[in-house]
Design an enzyme around this catalytic site. Structure first.
Site, mmCIF file in Angstrom:
data_model
loop_
_atom_site.group_PDB
_atom_site.id
_atom_site.type_symbol
_atom_site.label_atom_id
_atom_site.label_comp_id
_atom_site.label_asym_id
_atom_site.label_seq_id
_atom_site.Cartn_x
_atom_site.Cartn_y
_atom_site.Cartn_z
ATOM 1 C CG HIS A 503 -1.762 1.213 1.383
ATOM 2 N ND1 HIS A 503 -3.084 1.244 1.040
ATOM 3 C CD2 HIS A 503 -1.472 2.462 1.845
ATOM 4 C CE1 HIS A 503 -3.582 2.449 1.275
ATOM 5 N NE2 HIS A 503 -2.609 3.201 1.767
ATOM 6 C CD GLU A 504 1.580 3.774 3.676
ATOM 7 O OE1 GLU A 504 1.850 4.815 3.033
ATOM 8 O OE2 GLU A 504 0.537 3.641 4.336
ATOM 9 C CG HIS A 507 0.410 6.433 -0.656
ATOM 10 N ND1 HIS A 507 -0.632 7.121 -1.218
ATOM 11 C CD2 HIS A 507 -0.105 5.819 0.451
ATOM 12 C CE1 HIS A 507 -1.733 6.948 -0.501
ATOM 13 N NE2 HIS A 507 -1.446 6.150 0.509
ATOM 14 C CG HIS A 510 0.397 9.115 -6.914
ATOM 15 N ND1 HIS A 510 -0.779 9.372 -6.253
ATOM 16 C CD2 HIS A 510 0.304 9.806 -8.075
ATOM 17 C CE1 HIS A 510 -1.549 10.160 -6.984
ATOM 18 N NE2 HIS A 510 -0.908 10.443 -8.098
#
Length: 715
Positions: A503-504, A507, A510
Site C-alpha cells: 500500500h505505502e 503512494h 505516485h
C-alpha cells in the site's frame, strides 16, 4: 498515508537550492556565518540533493526555518513591489519558485518530527509551529499579493493552457479557500483560528504516542503469554527491555482500536486488559485525556467553515474533493452500510456459536474475544494459522522479490540499494530507482521498524517532490511500524503487514513516477479522496500468483510457500470480511459526524463519548463487537493529521482502486502495456488535470462503479 507536520500548507514548494536573493543583506555576521555552517541552509552535495543526515543536527532546524521565512518574505515583497502589471510570469511563476529554503527545512524536519521525535525535536517543533502558522497567515492574508494573483486569474486564465492554467487555478483557489476574500474582521478571526488549531493539532499528535506508551501492559509471567509464538514472546521481552524493564515482558499498544496480538493470547483476562488499555488510552480514565483538545479543534473548524460561508466543516472540506459535499459522501456510505449490516450480524453470531462449542452455551462473546475466536475459526476452516505463513514473509524478501519485482514487471523499474546516502536512523535503507531506459527516476527510502520516538501508523512522504522546472528528481520515503526481530534474526511479518508495505509503496510510486512541470502540482498533490487510489490498487499485486510465489519463500529453506498452504491463505483473505469493512465505516461516520456539526452544536468534552455513541447509533453502526477502527479520542488521522472530514476517502478511493484492478485483470495484470498506460494517465499526472478525467482516461469509465467493492471484499 502520511499526515504532514501540523504546520503551514506553504504553497511554496519542496526543492533543493542554495539561498538566493538578498535575504541576508544587512544581517549580523553570525546569521551570515550560519549559511555556511548549517547544512540545511546550503545546497546538498549529495546525489539529487539528498538531505545530508550525517551533518544535520537538531540545532540546525530553527535557524534554517527562520532564515527560510525571512527569505520567502523578501521574495514575496519583491513580487508585490514590482511596478509592472501582474502577469503569470512575474507573479504566479515567481511565487511558484519562492520559498525553496523554507520548504527544504520544513520537509526534512517534518520527517524527523514524525518518525524520530526525541524530546529535543519535540521542543523544536513546539517553537516552530507558531512561527510557521504566523507566516502562513501572513501569506494567505497579504492583500497586496493576493490582488496581483487575482488580477492574473481574472485576466489570463482563459488564455492559459495545460499546467500553466491548472497552476493558476490551484494557487488562486488556495488563497480563496484560506480566506483571502473575507472582510478584515473575519480575516483577523481566521488568523486567530489558524494559530490555535496549529497548536491544538500538534498537542494531539504529541499526546497519542505518550498515551500508548503509558498504556503498555506489563507481564511478569511468561505463562500468561500462552498462545503466542516464540518469536512474539521474544518480541514482548525485547519491548519490555526497551521500555525500562518494569517486568520481564510487555505488550505494546498499536494505533488501532483492536490489537492484532489478541488473535493468539489464550489468557482471557490479559486479552481484556489489552483491549481496555487500547480503548481507554486517551478517553479521560487515565493520565491522558484528549477530549478537551478534540472539542476545541472541532469547534474552531466549524467556526472556520462558517466564516467561509459553509454550514459545517465537512462541506467546506469536501468542496475541494471528488465527493464535493456531505450528501454525496453519505449517500455512498449508506449504500454500503445497508448491504453490510446483515453480513456483520451473521458474522458475529457465527463466531459466538463457534466459541460456545468449547466455552459453553452461556458464553457471551466480548470485543476482546473476537479476534481470538475468529482466528481459531479461521484455522479450523482453512487449516492454517498466521504463524504458519509468517516464516514465508521475511520483510527484506517481501520488499525486493515482491514489491520491487511487481514494479519491474508493470513499470519497468529496477532498484539498487546504495550505502552512501546518509539517513536519519540506522534502520533505514535507500535505493536508486532506475527506469527501463536506464535513466534514474528517484531515490526511495524505507523506514519500517517501530521505535518509541516514531508515531503509530504507516505513511509515505517526500523529502523533495518531482519538478521539471526545478530539475528536481523525487526523493520519497515510506514509514511503517513493524516489530524488528532481535539482532541476527530475520524480521517476519504478517499478511496485513505485507499488504501495508504494498500500500505505502503505491503512494511512493505516485510520487516517484510523477512527470510534472510544476512542483505544486506534482506527485500526490491531489484530492484526499483520490490520493489513496494508487496505494490501495497497488495492494492487489501482493496476491497475484506470479508475484506472491516470487517473494513468499521460507526464510530458512528459501522454498516457495507450498501450494496448499498458499491456496488456504489466499482463500481466507476475505474471511470475516464484515469486521474490516465495519470498523472502517464506523470510523468514517465518527469523523463525518463531528465535522457536520455547527460551532454551537459541538458537545462538551464530558459529552464527547456519548456523542460518538449517538452518531454511530443513528447510522446503524453502534456495535460493541465492531468498534470504530479509531475512536474519537485517538483518531490521529482526523485530529492530528490531514484527514478531517476525509476519512471516507479510504472507502471512496477503494472503489476507484477496484475499478483499476478490474481493468488490469482484464487486460493483463503484469503487462507493461497496461502498466505504462496507468503510469502515463494517472501516476505521472499529479494534479495537472481533472481527476475524474484522468480516471476515465485509463479505465474508460465515465464515473466510479461502486458495485464491485463488496464483491472484492468477499461480501
Amino acid at each position: 498515508m502520511k499526515s504532514n507536520l501540523k504546520k503551514t500548507v506553504l504553497i511554496a514548494t519542496l526543492a533543493c537550492g542554495a539561498i538566493t536573493g538578498n535575504a541576508f543583506v544587512g544581517k549580523p555576521v553570525q546569521t551570515i556565518k550560519s549559511v555556511y555552517t548549517n547544512p540545511l541552509m546550503q545546497a546538498s552535495t549529495l546525489p539529487f540533493g539528498a538531505p545530508d543526515f550525517s551533518r544535520i543536527k537538531a540545532e540546525h532546524y530553527m535557524p534554517a526555518i527562520k532564515a527560510g521565512i525571512a527569505e520567502q518574505r523578501a521574495e514575496i515583497k519583491k513580487i508585490v513591489d514590482n511596478k509592472a502589471k501582474p502577469t503569470f510570469k512575474n507573479t504566479i511563476l515567481a511565487y511558484e519558485e519562492s520559498g525553496k529554503l523554507l520548504a527544504r527545512a520544513t520537509s526534512i524536519f517534518s520527517a524527523i518530527a514524525e518518525a524520530h521525535k526525541t524530546p529535543e525535536i519535540e521542543a523544536i517543533e513546539k517553537e516552530a509551529i507558531p512561527l510557521l502558522t504566523d507566516f502562513e497567515n501572513e501569506l494567505n492574508f497579504n492583500q497586496k499579493f493576493f490582488q496581483r494573483v487575482k488580477y492574473v486569474y481574472d485576466h489570463e486564465l482563459s488564455s492559459l493552457q495545460g499546467e500553466d492554467k491548472k497552476l493558476l487555478e490551484e494557487i488562486y483557489k488556495g488563497f480563496v479557500r484560506s480566506g483571502a476574500l473575507l472582510e478584515p474582521a473575519k480575516m483577523k478571526r481566521m488568523e486567530e483560528i489558524n494559530k490555535r488549531l496549529a497548536v491544538l493539532q500538534q498537542d494531539f499528535g504529541n499526546m497519542l504516542p505518550k498515551a500508548a506508551i503509558a498504556q503498555t501492559i506489563w507481564v511478569n509471567n511468561v505463562n500468561d503469554l500462552a498462545g503466542l509464538s516464540q518469536a512474539d514472546i521474544a518480541q514482548c521481552k525485547k519491548d519490555a527491555e526497551s521500555r525500562g524493564g518494569k517486568a520481564p515482558y510487555c505488550i505494546v499498544i498499536t494505533n488501532t482500536t483492536q490489537q492484532p496480538i489478541l488473535a493468539n493470547l489464550d489468557n482471557r483476562a490479559l486479552r481484556e486488559r489489552v483491549y481496555n488499555a487500547s480503548i481507554h488510552r486517551t478517553d479521560g480514565t487515565g493520565q491522558y485525556n484528549a477530549y478537551p483538545l478534540v472539542v476545541e479543534i472541532a469547534k474552531l473548524r466549524a467556526e472556520k467553515a462558517e466564516l467561509m460561508g459553509y454550514n459545517n466543516y465537512a462541506n467546506y472540506s469536501l468542496s475541494n474533493a471528488m465527493a464535493k459535499n456531505t450528501d454525496n459522501a453519505y449517500a455512498f456510505l449508506k449504500q454500503l452500510i445497508k448491504e453490510y449490516q446483515p453480513k456483520a450480524e451473521a458474522e458475529t453470531k457465527a463466531i459466538e456459536a463457534y466459541a460456545r462449542k468449547t466455552q459453553g452455551a452461556d458464553f457471551k462473546l466480548q470485543p476482546y474475544d473476537r479476534f481470538y475466536y475468529s482466528a481459531k475459526m479461521k484455522k479450523d476452516q482453512y487449516s492454517f494459522s498466521e504463524d504458519e505463513v509468517k516464516p514465508y514473509f521475511n520483510i527484506d524478501t517481501v520488499l525486493v522479490n515482491g514489491i520491487f519485482y511487481a514494479a519491474n514487471k508493470v513499470y519497468g523499474l529496477t532498484f539498487k540499494e546504495r550505502k552512501d546516502i546518509p539517513t536519519y536512523h540506522p534502520d533505514m535503507k535507500v535505493f536508486d530507482v532506475i527506469d527501463a531506459n536506464g535513466k534514474q527516476l528517484a531515490l526511495f527510502y524505507c523506514d519500517y521498524f517501530r521505535r518509541p520516538t516514531k508515531r503509530g501508523g504507516a505513511w509515505m512522504s517526500p523529502f523533495f517532490k518531482q519538478s521539471q522546472l526545478r530539475g528536481q528528481l523525487p526523493l520519497i520515503y515510506n514509514v511503517c511500524n513493524y516489530a524488528k526481530a532481535p539482532e541476527g534474526k530475520p524480521t517476519l511479518i504478517s499478511w496485513d503487514e505485507v499488504t501495508t508495505m504494498f500500500h505505502e509503496f503505491g503512494h511512493a510510486l505516485h510520487g516517484m513516477l510523477s512527470d510534472c512541470y510544476y512542483n505544486t502540482l506534482s506527485g500526490t498533490s491531489v484530492a484526499r479522496d483520490f490520493v489513496e487510489m494508487p496505494s490501495q490498487f497497488n495492494e492487489s499485486f501482493a496476491s497475484i500468483p506470479e508475484v506472491f510465489n516470487n517473494y513468499a519463500k521460507h526464510y530458512k529453506t528459501h522454498q516457495p510457500m507450498p501450494a496448499d498452504l498458499r491456496d488456504k491463505m489466499i482463500g481466507s483473505l476475505n474471511f470475516q470480511a464484515a469486521y474490516a469493512l465495519g470498523e472502517n465505516l464506523a470510523a468514517t461516520c465518527v469523523d463525518l459526524a463531528w465535522h457536520c456539526l455547527s460551532s454551537k452544536d459541538i458537545p462538551t468534552a464530558e459529552g464527547a463519548k456519548d456523542f460518538e455513541a449517538k452518531a454511530l447509533k443513528e447510522v446503524g453502526l453502534l456495535n460493541s463487537q465492531i468498534p470504530p477502527r479509531y475512536s474519537t479520542s485517538y483518531f490521529n488521522h482526523v485530529w492530528g493529521g490531514g484527514y478531517a472530514a476525509g476519512y471516507y476517502s479510504y472507502l471512496w478511493s477503494e472503489v476507484l482502486a477496484v475499478n483499476v484492478a478490474d481493468y488490469f485483470a482484464k487486460h493483463g495484470a503484469l503487462t507493461r502495456k497496461v502498466g505504462d498506460s496507468f503510469r502515463a494517465n494517472i501516476l505521472s499526472s499529479g494534479n495537472t488535470k481533472d481527476l475524474m478525467q484522468i480516471f476515465s482516461a485509463f479505465t474508460g469509465l465515465k464515473a466510479p462503479d461502486a458495485s464491485g467493492l463488496l464483491k472484492a471484499r468477499g461480501l
